[in-house]
Design an enzyme around this catalytic site. Structure first.
Site, PDB file in Angstrom:
ATOM      1  N   ASN A 141      -5.142 -35.664 -98.889  1.00 37.91           N
ATOM      2  CA  ASN A 141      -5.539 -36.766 -98.020  1.00 37.91           C
ATOM      3  C   ASN A 141      -7.047 -36.713 -97.825  1.00 37.91           C
ATOM      4  O   ASN A 141      -7.565 -35.959 -97.005  1.00 37.91           O
ATOM      5  CB  ASN A 141      -4.806 -36.662 -96.678  1.00 37.91           C
ATOM      6  N   GLU A 142      -7.735 -37.508 -98.613  1.00 38.29           N
ATOM      7  CA  GLU A 142      -9.188 -37.494 -98.635  1.00 38.29           C
ATOM      8  C   GLU A 142      -9.769 -38.220 -97.414  1.00 38.29           C
ATOM      9  O   GLU A 142      -9.035 -38.911 -96.682  1.00 38.29           O
ATOM     10  CB  GLU A 142      -9.683 -38.168 -99.913  1.00 38.29           C
ATOM     11  N   PRO A 143     -11.079 -38.046 -97.165  1.00 40.11           N
ATOM     12  CA  PRO A 143     -11.716 -38.787 -96.077  1.00 40.11           C
ATOM     13  C   PRO A 143     -11.397 -40.280 -96.161  1.00 40.11           C
ATOM     14  O   PRO A 143     -11.437 -40.880 -97.238  1.00 40.11           O
ATOM     15  CB  PRO A 143     -13.204 -38.513 -96.303  1.00 40.11           C
TER      16      PRO A 143
END
Length: 660
Positions: A164-166
């Protein structure tokens, strides 16, 4: 043991999620594995399944090792365990070296009695148009299993949990996502190059993670310290997905001291309440104050201390003049142009002498994890030791063979064939080798392991460069030792854990040389873990040799520089370098041509290794200057380690397997 907190917990003024901090990664691994084992047994006693969310990567490997030990030695059964893994690259074949399915089989599932039907790992082989339905089914299966009892997490440098990236929303579900560039750079070593890292992955969403009854996030090493501080003490932000865990009712961070170093209770504990003012703590506070308000140490005033949260220090140990002088003198005494000690006929009035200075010249043994770490991290000091007449040895702990580009291997095979033909040396065999190397590398798929012949050739390339660098520094060729520690020689990015053979080879070398000084790499922010493993080998070997007569007068110094520099308050020996010595150091680094211009595994820092080293050395010198000390071109810093020290004192410890 974790650091205990009183009933009134001042850290909660800053820390918005519970953080357990242990001295060593091994302690964290045992504690987390023990927590998981207790949960498995409790669920089994009630006849219920234990549903675990599991993570991959180097961080949880020690936990899985401990769970395997508990299964084998203490009868921990996994028959009632159901697992759901966080993520998988897309596309990805399950048998690929980088596959998370393969990772879990090798590191846990193949060694315990879990039912294969209870193992769930995202499928990286699906057609893209089937992924959305697959992700929805994945969440349904978690729900049908009763929900996650515990979710294990690591954390990426971008603050991602899972993949879950920025920008990921708090309620994000399991889905196919695009990977952040920084995440792909971190993974480049696993895939033998950034260009081979998949750009997509299937990941459980933040919302999926939040359904877990309990969440444990683990982190090790100084490289994770900044993002941990933001996640624990900063504002909740979609730009830092790990910060969402502040709102989970049962989320906990489990850290070693290196990963916790940027938390206020470690970096600026005086801002939280009363502290015990040791000399080391006073030094830390004064340097922080001087840097915070941009003043030399000797110019700090009583008002400066009072206005910046150091009222207790000035009240107990003031006035400022006395504190300033104490810290300034300590800093001043760290500076020495004679890292191996000063001979009697060179001593001057006022020189700060150590007991070991009476031995001159010394036998010095420098341990270099990779074939270039010696010159990158302490090349100036190495040159100084040679120039000052000491008997300097360098031990290259690993071959570094996987960090050589295929084109370089082909080029050297061509040279060997032509050289042998020119001089009539077994032309047939050299031609066969040339053809094998070229064919093997042309047919090699990205991320696949080299043949034994190619690995040996790449190792020879690194050896030749190390010899050239050693000659450049003035070290005799017979004083260069190539250890090829077995833990490293897998041909893969992921290495084996430190073994008895590694320690024995290190101990044998120590007993053969009988050094008066040992230098070893203290980088725990090395993203691949080899530095940590090599350091553990040296420390264990020195401990075992502690009863030997040579060991009783041996100093052990830890250097850094390839990835991160020592904090100024920790430096115990600062070796200043002249502009000419910096040029000589650069020349030595340039001898490692296979790592020049573009290294195969550079990490996330885009600079070349020589640039990183020079920038860090010059920054340390600038900091000393700003604190009011003499102005130098550059400084290499070292921390003293004793066999009786707690490993955390020198920021060294851990049992995780290494990579690269």
């Amino acid at each position: 043991m974790p650091r205990s907190l009183s009933t009134y917990d001042p850290t909660r003024q800053r820390e918005r999620v519970t953080a357990h901090v242990y001295a060593q990664p091994a302690e964290v691994n045992r504690a987390v594995a023990g927590t998981i084992a207790k949960l498995i047994r409790e669920r089994a006693e009630t006849g219920k399944p234990c549903v675990l969310g599991l993570a991959t990567g180097s961080t949880p490997v020690g936990v899985y090792d401990e769970l395997i030990r508990l299964h084998r030695e203490e009868g921990l059964s996994f028959k009632n365990v159901v697992t759901f893994n966080l993520d998988e690259y897309f596309p990805m074949q399950p048998e690929a070296l980088q596959s998370y399915r393969r990772f879990m089989q090798e590191h846990l599932f193949d060694h315990v009695d879990i039912d294969p039907a209870n193992v769930h790992i995202p499928d990286g082989t699906l057609p893209a148009d089937e992924v959305a339905q697959y992700c929805a089914d994945y969440e349904r299966k978690i729900e049908e299993a009763g929900g996650l009892d515990l979710q294990l997490l690591g954390i990426g440098r971008t603050g991602h949990i899972g993949f879950n990236e920025p920008g990921s929303p708090k309620d994000s579900p399991t889905r196919l996502i695009w990977l952040d560039k920084l995440t792909r750079l971190d993974a480049a070593s696993d895939f033998f190059g950034y260009e081979h890292v998949p750009s997509r992955a299937i990941t459980m969403g933040v919302g999926s993670i939040f359904t877990a009854k309990r969440v444990i996030l683990m982190a090790f090493g100084e490289g994770k310290a900044p993002v941990i501080a933001r996640a624990v003490e900063g504002e909740i932000s979609a730009n830092l997905p790990a910060s969402y865990l502040q709102e989970h009712p049962q989320a906990e961070f489990w850290l070693d001291e290196a990963a916790a170093a940027e938390l206020t209770r470690f970096k600026r504990p005086w801002l939280l309440g009363p502290v015990h003012w040791t000399d080391a703590r006073i030094r830390q506070a004064v340097i922080w104050l001087a840097r915070d308000i941009d003043k030399p140490v000797l110019k700090l005033t009583d008002e400066d201390y009072n206005e910046h949260g150091l009222q207790e220090l000035i009240a107990e140990h003031g006035p400022a003049y006395d504190i300033n002088r104490q810290v300034f003198r300590t800093l001043q005494q760290t500076i020495t142009g004679w890292p191996g000690g000063k001979p009697r006929d060179a001593r001057e009035p006022g020189d700060v002498l150590r007991p070991a200075d009476d031995v001159y010249p010394k036998r010095v043994l420098i341990f270099s994890p990779h074939p270039d770490d010696d010159v990158i991290s302490m090349g100036g000091t190495l040159i100084r030791l040679v120039d000052q007449g000491h008997e300097v040895h360098v031990a290259y702990q690993t071959s570094g063979n996987i960090a050589v580009f295929d084109d370089d291997a082909i080029r050297f095979a061509d040279f060997a064939a032509e050289f042998n033909e020119m001089f009539g040396i077994d032309h047939k065999r050299s031609t066969e080798l040339e053809q094998h190397v070229e064919t093997a590398l042309k047919n090699k798929k990205p991320g696949h392991v080299d043949s034994n012949e190619v690995q040996r050739l790449k190792g020879l390339i690194r050896r030749g460069e190390a010899r050239a660098a050693g000659r450049s520094c003035g070290v005799p060729i017979e004083n260069l030792h190539f250890m090829d520690l077995p833990f490293y020689e897998t041909g893969k990015v992921r290495k084996k854990p430190l073994g008895e053979d590694d320690i024995k080879l290190t101990l044998d070398l120590l007993n053969r040389i009988k050094p008066h000084q040992v230098y070893a790499a203290g980088d725990l922010s090395d993203p691949h873990g080899t530095h940590r493993t090599c350091l553990n080998a040296v420390m264990e070997a020195v401990r075992r040799a502690s009863s030997e007569s040579w060991a009783k007068q041996c100093e052990v110094w830890l250097y850094r520089g390839a990835w991160q520099e020592w904090e100024p308050e920790k430096i115990e020996m600062a070796v200043p370098l002249s502009p000419q010595e910096m040029l000589r150091k650069r020349t030595a680094i340039f001898k490692h041509e296979s790592q020049k211009d573009k290294a195969l595994f550079p990490g996330i820092d885009p600079r070349e290794f020589w640039q990183r080293a020079e920038d860090r050395n010059m920054a340390t010198a600038k900091l000393y200057d700003q604190l009011g000390l003499a102005e130098y071109e550059a400084i290499e810093g070292f921390v003293r380690w004793h066999p009786t020290d707690e490993p955390a004192k020198a920021a060294a410890a851990g049992t995780a397997s290494a990579s690269v």
